[in-house]
Design an enzyme around this catalytic site. Structure first.
Site, short mmCIF file in Angstrom:
data_model
loop_
_atom_site.label_atom_id
_atom_site.label_comp_id
_atom_site.label_asym_id
_atom_site.label_seq_id
_atom_site.Cartn_x
_atom_site.Cartn_y
_atom_site.Cartn_z
N HIS A 82 29.01 24.14 23.02
CA HIS A 82 28.79 23.85 21.61
C HIS A 82 30.05 24.26 20.85
O HIS A 82 30.46 25.42 20.92
CB HIS A 82 27.63 24.69 21.06
CG HIS A 82 26.27 24.33 21.57
ND1 HIS A 82 25.40 23.54 20.86
CD2 HIS A 82 25.63 24.67 22.71
CE1 HIS A 82 24.26 23.42 21.54
NE2 HIS A 82 24.38 24.10 22.66
N HIS B 41 27.08 22.21 28.59
CA HIS B 41 27.74 21.70 27.38
C HIS B 41 28.22 22.88 26.56
O HIS B 41 27.49 23.86 26.36
CB HIS B 41 26.80 20.81 26.56
CG HIS B 41 25.43 21.39 26.36
ND1 HIS B 41 24.45 21.34 27.34
CD2 HIS B 41 24.86 22.02 25.32
CE1 HIS B 41 23.36 21.92 26.91
NE2 HIS B 41 23.58 22.36 25.68
N ARG C 96 29.10 14.19 18.85
CA ARG C 96 28.47 14.99 17.79
C ARG C 96 27.02 15.30 18.16
O ARG C 96 26.29 14.43 18.66
CB ARG C 96 28.54 14.26 16.46
CG ARG C 96 29.97 14.07 15.99
CD ARG C 96 30.10 13.79 14.52
NE ARG C 96 31.48 13.39 14.23
CZ ARG C 96 32.51 14.23 14.09
NH1 ARG C 96 32.31 15.53 14.18
NH2 ARG C 96 33.72 13.76 13.86
P1 AMP Z 1 21.06 23.55 24.23
O1 AMP Z 1 19.85 24.01 23.46
O2 AMP Z 1 22.18 24.56 24.33
O3 AMP Z 1 20.67 22.99 25.59
O4 AMP Z 1 21.68 22.35 23.38
C1 AMP Z 1 21.25 21.03 23.49
C2 AMP Z 1 21.79 20.31 22.29
O5 AMP Z 1 21.75 18.91 22.54
C3 AMP Z 1 21.01 20.56 21.01
O6 AMP Z 1 21.88 21.12 20.03
C4 AMP Z 1 20.51 19.16 20.63
O7 AMP Z 1 20.50 18.97 19.23
C5 AMP Z 1 21.50 18.27 21.32
N1 AMP Z 1 21.05 16.94 21.64
C6 AMP Z 1 19.87 16.58 22.22
N2 AMP Z 1 19.82 15.25 22.40
C7 AMP Z 1 20.99 14.74 21.93
C8 AMP Z 1 21.53 13.42 21.84
N3 AMP Z 1 20.86 12.33 22.28
N4 AMP Z 1 22.76 13.28 21.29
C9 AMP Z 1 23.44 14.35 20.83
N5 AMP Z 1 22.98 15.62 20.90
C10 AMP Z 1 21.77 15.81 21.44
#
Ligand code: AMP
Ligand code: ZN
Length: 117
Positions: free
Chosen positions: A105, A103, A32
């Site tokens: 989403h 990743h 999540r």
């Molecule tokens: P992006 O901006 O597409 O690189 O998405 C990175 C995502 O990782 C964001 O939606 C963050 O909220 C999420 N994120 C960052 N650190 C963590 C973590 N430790 N656990 C879960 N999600 C994270």
């Protein structure tokens, strides 16, 4: 800075940083999002470190495909498959990528606007 030695999501793969894991396979892991943008917001990642979409090689095709198989299974398990959901991957700064380990989403549980901002 963007190497796998200093990668947040590699640390989650290795169990060095906790995450609420919802799916695991030989090739992929899903957990999540810590800052959810929808009632369901799951991040699906390959166990293997790939920094951005630009770094995906032909040899990664089945690996990247497995992220979508995971999305299908998780959407079903989370109860959003029939209503609909979005599976999106950001690449580099203009798209808002902040973690440089690819990743997918998976977002759902509310109506999603289009186009995204
Ligand atoms: P992006 O901006 O597409 O690189 O998405 C990175 C995502 O990782 C964001 O939606 C963050 O909220 C999420 N994120 C960052 N650190 C963590 C973590 N430790 N656990 C879960 N999600 C994270
Ligand atoms: Zn990584």
């Amino acid at each position: 800075m963007h190497s796998k030695l200093d990668c947040l999501f590699c640390k989650i793969v290795n169990g060095d940083i906790p995450a609420e894991i919802v799916y695991e396979s030989d090739t992929a892991l899903a957990f999540r999002d810590i800052n959810p943008q929808a009632p369901i917001h799951v991040l699906i990642i390959p166990r293997q470190h790939i920094a951005t979409i630009n770094d995906i090689a032909d040899a990664h095709q089945s690996l990247v495909g497995s992220l979508y198989s995971a999305a299908r299974e998780i959407a079903e398990a989370e109860g959003i498959a029939a209503d609909g959901y979005r599976a999106v991957m950001n690449c580099n700064a203009a798209a808002g990528q902040t973690v440089f380990h690819i990743h997918l989403h998976l977002l759902g549980g509310r109506p999603l606007g289009w186009p995204p901002g």
